[in-house]
Design a protein around this motif. Structure first.
Motif, PDB file in Angstrom:
ATOM      1  N   PHE A   1      69.402  24.764 109.371  1.00 24.66           N
ATOM      2  CA  PHE A   1      69.606  23.941 110.550  1.00 24.66           C
ATOM      3  C   PHE A   1      70.014  22.529 110.134  1.00 24.66           C
ATOM      4  CE2 PHE A   1      66.436  27.154 111.298  1.00 24.66           C
ATOM      5  CZ  PHE A   1      66.783  27.697 112.530  1.00 24.66           C
ATOM      6  N   LEU A   2      70.876  21.923 110.944  1.00 22.93           N
ATOM      7  CA  LEU A   2      71.201  20.513 110.776  1.00 22.93           C
ATOM      8  C   LEU A   2      70.135  19.699 111.505  1.00 22.93           C
ATOM      9  CD1 LEU A   2      73.119  18.254 109.852  1.00 22.93           C
ATOM     10  CD2 LEU A   2      74.368  18.569 112.008  1.00 22.93           C
ATOM     11  N   VAL A   3      69.505  18.777 110.786  1.00 24.25           N
ATOM     12  CA  VAL A   3      68.385  17.989 111.307  1.00 24.25           C
ATOM     13  C   VAL A   3      68.763  16.514 111.276  1.00 24.25           C
ATOM     14  CG1 VAL A   3      65.977  17.312 110.915  1.00 24.25           C
ATOM     15  CG2 VAL A   3      66.696  19.683 110.507  1.00 24.25           C
ATOM     16  N   LEU A   4      68.441  15.803 112.328  1.00 21.75           N
ATOM     17  CA  LEU A   4      68.582  14.348 112.346  1.00 21.75           C
ATOM     18  C   LEU A   4      67.194  13.725 112.352  1.00 21.75           C
ATOM     19  CD1 LEU A   4      71.477  13.503 114.830  1.00 21.75           C
ATOM     20  CD2 LEU A   4      71.497  13.417 112.328  1.00 21.75           C
ATOM     21  N   HIS A   5      66.979  12.792 111.429  1.00 19.61           N
ATOM     22  CA  HIS A   5      65.673  12.127 111.350  1.00 19.61           C
ATOM     23  C   HIS A   5      65.876  10.686 110.924  1.00 19.61           C
ATOM     24  CE1 HIS A   5      61.423  11.673 111.106  1.00 19.61           C
ATOM     25  NE2 HIS A   5      61.402  11.515 109.795  1.00 19.61           N
ATOM     26  N   GLN A   6      65.412   9.776 111.766  1.00 19.92           N
ATOM     27  CA  GLN A   6      65.527   8.342 111.511  1.00 19.92           C
ATOM     28  C   GLN A   6      66.970   7.954 111.194  1.00 19.92           C
ATOM     29  OE1 GLN A   6      62.573   7.560 108.465  1.00 19.92           O
ATOM     30  NE2 GLN A   6      60.875   7.766 109.926  1.00 19.92           N
ATOM     31  N   GLY A   7      67.884   8.551 111.964  1.00 21.02           N
ATOM     32  CA  GLY A   7      69.293   8.215 111.848  1.00 21.02           C
ATOM     33  C   GLY A   7      70.019   8.848 110.676  1.00 21.02           C
ATOM     34  N   ARG A   8      69.352   9.761 109.944  1.00 24.00           N
ATOM     35  CA  ARG A   8      69.990  10.379 108.782  1.00 24.00           C
ATOM     36  C   ARG A   8      70.012  11.898 108.941  1.00 24.00           C
ATOM     37  NH1 ARG A   8      67.660   7.843 103.297  1.00 24.00           N
ATOM     38  NH2 ARG A   8      69.482   8.979 102.534  1.00 24.00           N
ATOM     39  N   PRO A   9      71.087  12.558 108.471  1.00 21.91           N
ATOM     40  CA  PRO A   9      71.194  14.018 108.598  1.00 21.91           C
ATOM     41  C   PRO A   9      70.609  14.749 107.379  1.00 21.91           C
ATOM     42  CG  PRO A   9      73.290  13.128 107.872  1.00 21.91           C
ATOM     43  CD  PRO A   9      72.342  11.952 107.990  1.00 21.91           C
ATOM     44  N   TYR A  10      69.987  15.880 107.659  1.00 18.27           N
ATOM     45  CA  TYR A  10      69.406  16.723 106.618  1.00 18.27           C
ATOM     46  C   TYR A  10      69.718  18.187 106.936  1.00 18.27           C
ATOM     47  CZ  TYR A  10      66.611  12.547 105.632  1.00 18.27           C
ATOM     48  OH  TYR A  10      66.200  11.263 105.344  1.00 18.27           O
ATOM     49  N   VAL A  11      69.551  19.023 105.923  1.00 17.86           N
ATOM     50  CA  VAL A  11      69.638  20.471 106.116  1.00 17.86           C
ATOM     51  C   VAL A  11      68.243  21.052 105.895  1.00 17.86           C
ATOM     52  CG1 VAL A  11      70.617  22.639 105.296  1.00 17.86           C
ATOM     53  CG2 VAL A  11      72.049  20.589 105.402  1.00 17.86           C
ATOM     54  N   LEU A  12      67.746  21.766 106.888  1.00 20.59           N
ATOM     55  CA  LEU A  12      66.465  22.478 106.802  1.00 20.59           C
ATOM     56  C   LEU A  12      66.757  23.952 106.591  1.00 20.59           C
ATOM     57  CD1 LEU A  12      63.374  23.009 107.335  1.00 20.59           C
ATOM     58  CD2 LEU A  12      63.978  23.131 109.772  1.00 20.59           C
ATOM     59  N   ARG A  13      66.157  24.539 105.558  1.00 20.59           N
ATOM     60  CA  ARG A  13      66.310  25.969 105.289  1.00 20.59           C
ATOM     61  C   ARG A  13      64.948  26.652 105.389  1.00 20.59           C
ATOM     62  NH1 ARG A  13      67.703  27.267  99.366  1.00 20.59           N
ATOM     63  NH2 ARG A  13      65.445  27.363  99.180  1.00 20.59           N
ATOM     64  N   ILE A  14      64.899  27.741 106.131  1.00 18.76           N
ATOM     65  CA  ILE A  14      63.671  28.528 106.268  1.00 18.76           C
ATOM     66  C   ILE A  14      63.964  29.940 105.781  1.00 18.76           C
ATOM     67  CG2 ILE A  14      61.919  29.392 107.850  1.00 18.76           C
ATOM     68  CD1 ILE A  14      62.592  27.081 109.719  1.00 18.76           C
ATOM     69  N   ASP A  15      63.171  30.413 104.840  1.00 21.14           N
ATOM     70  CA  ASP A  15      63.416  31.723 104.252  1.00 21.14           C
ATOM     71  C   ASP A  15      63.178  32.861 105.231  1.00 21.14           C
ATOM     72  OD1 ASP A  15      64.220  30.895 101.781  1.00 21.14           O
ATOM     73  OD2 ASP A  15      62.291  31.213 100.786  1.00 21.14           O
ATOM     74  N   LYS A  16      63.953  33.918 105.032  1.00 22.83           N
ATOM     75  CA  LYS A  16      63.727  35.208 105.656  1.00 22.83           C
ATOM     76  C   LYS A  16      63.112  36.144 104.608  1.00 22.83           C
ATOM     77  CE  LYS A  16      67.513  34.981 109.030  1.00 22.83           C
ATOM     78  NZ  LYS A  16      68.773  35.628 109.500  1.00 22.83           N
ATOM     79  N   PRO A  17      62.582  37.301 105.018  1.00 23.43           N
ATOM     80  CA  PRO A  17      61.958  38.214 104.050  1.00 23.43           C
ATOM     81  C   PRO A  17      62.876  38.616 102.901  1.00 23.43           C
ATOM     82  CG  PRO A  17      61.389  38.865 106.272  1.00 23.43           C
ATOM     83  CD  PRO A  17      62.412  37.768 106.409  1.00 23.43           C
ATOM     84  N   MET A  18      64.190  38.642 103.147  1.00 21.74           N
ATOM     85  CA  MET A  18      65.134  39.072 102.117  1.00 21.74           C
ATOM     86  C   MET A  18      65.095  38.169 100.888  1.00 21.74           C
ATOM     87  SD  MET A  18      67.162  41.600 101.709  1.00 21.74           S
ATOM     88  CE  MET A  18      68.773  42.266 101.339  1.00 21.74           C
ATOM     89  N   ALA A  19      64.675  36.918 101.057  1.00 25.43           N
ATOM     90  CA  ALA A  19      64.595  36.008  99.914  1.00 25.43           C
ATOM     91  C   ALA A  19      63.624  36.544  98.868  1.00 25.43           C
ATOM     92  CB  ALA A  19      64.169  34.620 100.381  1.00 25.43           C
ATOM     93  N   ALA A  20      62.478  37.049  99.331  1.00 25.61           N
ATOM     94  CA  ALA A  20      61.502  37.636  98.408  1.00 25.61           C
ATOM     95  C   ALA A  20      61.987  38.985  97.893  1.00 25.61           C
ATOM     96  CB  ALA A  20      60.148  37.774  99.100  1.00 25.61           C
ATOM     97  N   ASP A  21      62.615  39.786  98.774  1.00 22.57           N
ATOM     98  CA  ASP A  21      63.104  41.106  98.371  1.00 22.57           C
ATOM     99  C   ASP A  21      64.115  41.004  97.235  1.00 22.57           C
ATOM    100  OD1 ASP A  21      61.526  42.171 100.358  1.00 22.57           O
ATOM    101  OD2 ASP A  21      63.171  42.455 101.787  1.00 22.57           O
ATOM    102  N   LEU A  22      64.933  39.963  97.284  1.00 16.48           N
ATOM    103  CA  LEU A  22      65.962  39.777  96.259  1.00 16.48           C
ATOM    104  C   LEU A  22      65.442  39.042  95.034  1.00 16.48           C
ATOM    105  CD1 LEU A  22      69.055  38.893  98.479  1.00 16.48           C
ATOM    106  CD2 LEU A  22      68.548  41.065  97.360  1.00 16.48           C
ATOM    107  N   GLY A  23      64.172  38.655  95.057  1.00 17.28           N
ATOM    108  CA  GLY A  23      63.568  38.010  93.896  1.00 17.28           C
ATOM    109  C   GLY A  23      64.029  36.592  93.649  1.00 17.28           C
TER     110      GLY A  23
END
Length: 271
Positions: free
Chosen positions: A46-68
């Motif tokens: 997700f594109l996140v705006l915080h205190q006037g600055r942009p960030y990228v937030l990443r949240i894992d899905k189960p496949m992240a663990a499945d793929l090691g």
């Protein structure tokens, strides 16, 4: 910032919204979700705006663990690369909860055609030389282990021929005693960002390995011409390559070809 030795397996599919995730990330309570930018196999981003600055937030899905995926190794190498000016700044990682935040840098992701441009290849070669010169931090990235994992996920003996072939290739490469360096290991054109300078993003497979594997991914994935292949290798080495270096690069291309085929089959089969 925080890291943990645990695998990434907590937040994904927990039912938390991105806003709820940000509430417990230090310093990000009240941040605004602008839009979802990735809905992938291993993550939502997700594109996140915080205190006037942009960030990228990443949240894992189960496949992240499945793929090691080794999020701790990823974070360590990403931070080192960012400090060297080779990646956007990594801001936060919770390995156990599968959450990562980095600075958003506006720019243009490369396309396959960029990799046929001699000037772009020179720039990329210089960036990779800088990456591979960094201290060896993070964990070993073993393509053969990944190949076996994907074959196991597929659960078919039909893939044993491919894993046997990969083992022979890796043994041949190992006999050449390749150097070990921090590597990106997923250098698709889309992960090369043309900003004010050239940056690498999406470090999910980052780990210690043969630096020529990074070049092999670029070449094999995008079916670069022989001319472009030799141009990239020469620019990377700063000289004409030795026959043994060309051979090692070709072997790593074959390893990546097997890895990619199994990854595609495994991800389509499971999800």
């Amino acid at each position: 910032m925080t890291t943990s030795p645990k695998s990434a397996d907590a937040v994904k599919n927990s039912g938390q919204t991105p806003e709820q995730v940000l509430e417990w990330v230090p310093g990000f309570a009240g941040a605004h979700i602008e839009s979802q930018i990735v809905n992938g196999l291993t993550q939502d981003s997700f594109l996140v705006l915080h205190q006037g600055r942009p960030y990228v937030l990443r949240i894992d899905k189960p496949m992240a663990a499945d793929l090691g995926l080794d999020r701790g190794s990823e974070f360590a190498i990403h931070c080192a690369a960012a400090q060297a000016g080779l990646a956007p700044k990594a801001v936060f990682m919770s390995v156990d909860k599968g959450v990562f935040i980095r600075e958003f840098v506006p720019g243009r992701s490369w396309q396959g055609a960029d990799l046929e441009d001699p000037f772009h290849l020179q720039d990329l070669a210089e960036l990779l030389s800088g990456l591979h010169a960094l201290p060896c931090i993070g964990s070993l990235y073993d393509p053969l282990r990944a190949i076996h994992r994907y074959a196991t996920m597929l659960g078919s003996a039909a893939y044993s021929v491919m894993t046997d072939r990969a083992e022979k290739l890796i043994n041949e490469i190992d006999s050449m005693s390749p150097p070990a360096s921090p590597c990106h290991n997923d250098l698709l054109a889309q992960n090369i960002l043309q900003a004010k300078g050239l940056l690498l993003i999406d470090w999910e497979f980052a780990g210690i390995g043969d630096p020529l594997f990074d070049l092999a991914v670029i070449i094999e994935h995008h079916h670069l011409s022989l001319q472009a292949k030799l141009m990239l290798l020469s620019a990377y080495l700063g000289r004409e390559p030795l026959p043994s270096e060309i051979e090692r690069l070709s072997l790593q291309q074959s390893v990546y070809g097997i890895l990619l085929e199994l990854w595609e089959a495994a991800t389509q089969n499971v999800y």
